[in-house]
Design an enzyme around this catalytic site. Structure first.
Site, mmCIF file in Angstrom:
data_model
loop_
_atom_site.group_PDB
_atom_site.id
_atom_site.type_symbol
_atom_site.label_atom_id
_atom_site.label_comp_id
_atom_site.label_asym_id
_atom_site.label_seq_id
_atom_site.Cartn_x
_atom_site.Cartn_y
_atom_site.Cartn_z
ATOM 1 N N MET A 1 28.727 -38.935 -35.575
ATOM 2 C CA MET A 1 28.919 -37.828 -34.637
ATOM 3 C C MET A 1 29.716 -36.693 -35.295
ATOM 4 S SD MET A 1 29.819 -40.238 -31.349
ATOM 5 C CE MET A 1 30.839 -41.357 -32.319
ATOM 6 N N LYS B 1 21.336 -39.289 -22.024
ATOM 7 C CA LYS B 1 21.230 -37.856 -21.749
ATOM 8 C C LYS B 1 19.767 -37.435 -21.794
ATOM 9 C CE LYS B 1 24.862 -35.999 -23.647
ATOM 10 N NZ LYS B 1 25.679 -35.431 -24.692
ATOM 11 N N ASP C 1 19.596 -46.414 -23.703
ATOM 12 C CA ASP C 1 19.993 -45.008 -23.813
ATOM 13 C C ASP C 1 19.242 -44.267 -24.906
ATOM 14 O OD1 ASP C 1 23.322 -45.968 -24.890
ATOM 15 O OD2 ASP C 1 21.424 -45.948 -25.972
HETATM 16 N N1 SAH Z 1 26.347 -47.600 -32.121
HETATM 17 C C1 SAH Z 1 25.713 -46.674 -33.037
HETATM 18 C C2 SAH Z 1 26.453 -45.361 -33.148
HETATM 19 C C3 SAH Z 1 26.444 -44.546 -31.881
HETATM 20 S S1 SAH Z 1 27.294 -43.008 -32.076
HETATM 21 C C4 SAH Z 1 25.588 -47.332 -34.407
HETATM 22 O O1 SAH Z 1 26.172 -48.406 -34.632
HETATM 23 O O2 SAH Z 1 24.893 -46.793 -35.264
HETATM 24 C C5 SAH Z 1 25.958 -41.923 -32.453
HETATM 25 C C6 SAH Z 1 26.032 -41.465 -33.902
HETATM 26 O O3 SAH Z 1 25.502 -42.458 -34.746
HETATM 27 C C7 SAH Z 1 25.219 -40.234 -34.191
HETATM 28 O O4 SAH Z 1 25.929 -39.061 -33.882
HETATM 29 C C8 SAH Z 1 24.998 -40.363 -35.678
HETATM 30 O O5 SAH Z 1 26.133 -39.946 -36.389
HETATM 31 C C9 SAH Z 1 24.886 -41.858 -35.854
HETATM 32 N N2 SAH Z 1 23.478 -42.325 -35.923
HETATM 33 C C10 SAH Z 1 22.915 -43.242 -35.118
HETATM 34 N N3 SAH Z 1 21.643 -43.487 -35.494
HETATM 35 C C11 SAH Z 1 21.409 -42.712 -36.572
HETATM 36 C C12 SAH Z 1 20.278 -42.507 -37.417
HETATM 37 N N4 SAH Z 1 19.123 -43.166 -37.221
HETATM 38 N N5 SAH Z 1 20.386 -41.613 -38.430
HETATM 39 C C13 SAH Z 1 21.526 -40.929 -38.636
HETATM 40 N N6 SAH Z 1 22.632 -41.090 -37.869
HETATM 41 C C14 SAH Z 1 22.576 -41.970 -36.850
#
Ligand code: SAH
Length: 278
Positions: A189, A77, A55
């Site tokens: 998020m 998306k 994704d």
């Molecule tokens: N499973 C993922 C989270 C998915 S939800 C994890 O463990 O990181 C998606 C959210 O993760 C985004 O809205 C943001 O808040 C955060 N996120 C994921 N990658 C990021 C990155 N490289 N930098 C900043 N925020 C990140």
């Protein structure tokens, strides 16, 4: 590991009754973006699978590690089109596994932190499909490291709480109790709810100058860190104009960054160190 996954496959071969599921699903965390933050187990799975289901939060550099012959299905998306529904993604995993495919379901960060990995695993279990979970560096951990904000610190923060900012409709959870107890609060998020988070916490009595950081595109060469306060969280978020992904870190630990960033170097892929103390 290579050997244990071979063993599992052998165990999974269809029996003479033909009833056992012969495929296999690796639910793999891709980490925050930097391809060098993949685990060895994740890289092995990427190189041994025959179908990749991935994704939006998975970078080009990471996709480049997947052999060319591997089929790839994008389920995120794109250009504002709605992403596939979770049910449809589950269905893809189940039906290809039933066809005997060796699938990597690749997700940003960690599959079990706001990654719906649990839901996909439940769907697999329901259809008697064997799977394993390969953890990834979750955004909070990855961003903290690359922007020099320790999520816990002796005498500053004794715990850290990961929350989703999407629940901010109507009543706000009692986050003020968390931050005031000297804990670190990390919102995934959360950018779109910046206003609700700011007003909610101020309303719960958290002080206006409470330290806040927003980290965008953490661990990638585009990473930016904005250090601000609770009272200017919304303003900072709006100025970012939807840059994504973005993480909000709240707590006294944010103040440590000022000193810690001084000699912080980013070890770029292939070990060219460059300074990122912007
Ligand atoms: N499973 C993922 C989270 C998915 S939800 C994890 O463990 O990181 C998606 C959210 O993760 C985004 O809205 C943001 O808040 C955060 N996120 C994921 N990658 C990021 C990155 N490289 N930098 C900043 N925020 C990140």
């Amino acid at each position: 590991s290579y050997h244990s996954s071979r063993r599992l496959q052998a165990k999974n071969r269809p029996t003479s009754t033909g009833m056992a599921a012969s495929g296999f699903v690796y639910l793999v965390g891709a980490g925050p973006g930097d391809p060098e933050m993949l685990t060895v187990k994740a890289v092995n799975a990427l190189q041994q699978c025959d179908l990749l289901v991935y994704d939006r939060l998975v970078s080009k550099e990471i996709l480049a590690l997947v052999p060319e012959h591997v089929d790839k299905i994008y389920v995120g998306k794109r250009c504002g089109e709605p992403s596939l529904k979770q049910d449809e993604i589950n269905q893809i995993l189940v039906s290809f596994a039933q066809l005997g495919r060796k699938i990597v379901r690749l997700k940003g960060g960690d599959p079990f932190i706001f990654g719906r990995g649990g839901e996909e695993a439940l769907a697999l279990v329901e259809h008697n499909i064997h799977y394993c979970v390969v953890p990834g560096i979750t955004a909070a951990i990855g961003c903290a490291a690359s922007c020099a904000i320790p999520l816990t610190h002796r005498e500053v923060a004794r715990s850290v709480t990961l929350v989703t900012g999407t629940v901010v409709t109507g009543s706000l959870p009692a986050w003020s109790a968390i931050v005031e107890a000297g804990q670190t609060l990390v919102f995934y998020m959360g950018l779109e709810s910046a206003r609700a988070i700011e007003q909610g916490l101020l309303g719960q009595g958290v002080r206006a100058d409470f330290p806040v950081a927003i980290v965008t595109q953490g661990s990638t060469p585009e990473q930016k860190t904005y250090v601000t306060t609770l009272a200017t969280l919304e303003k900072t978020a709006v100025a970012l104009k939807g840059v994504s992904p973005a993480l909000i870190i709240m707590g006294e630990v944010v103040k440590l960054r000022e000193r810690l960033k001084t000699t912080l170097a980013a070890v770029a892929p292939m070990a060219n160190a460059s300074f990122v103390n912007e």
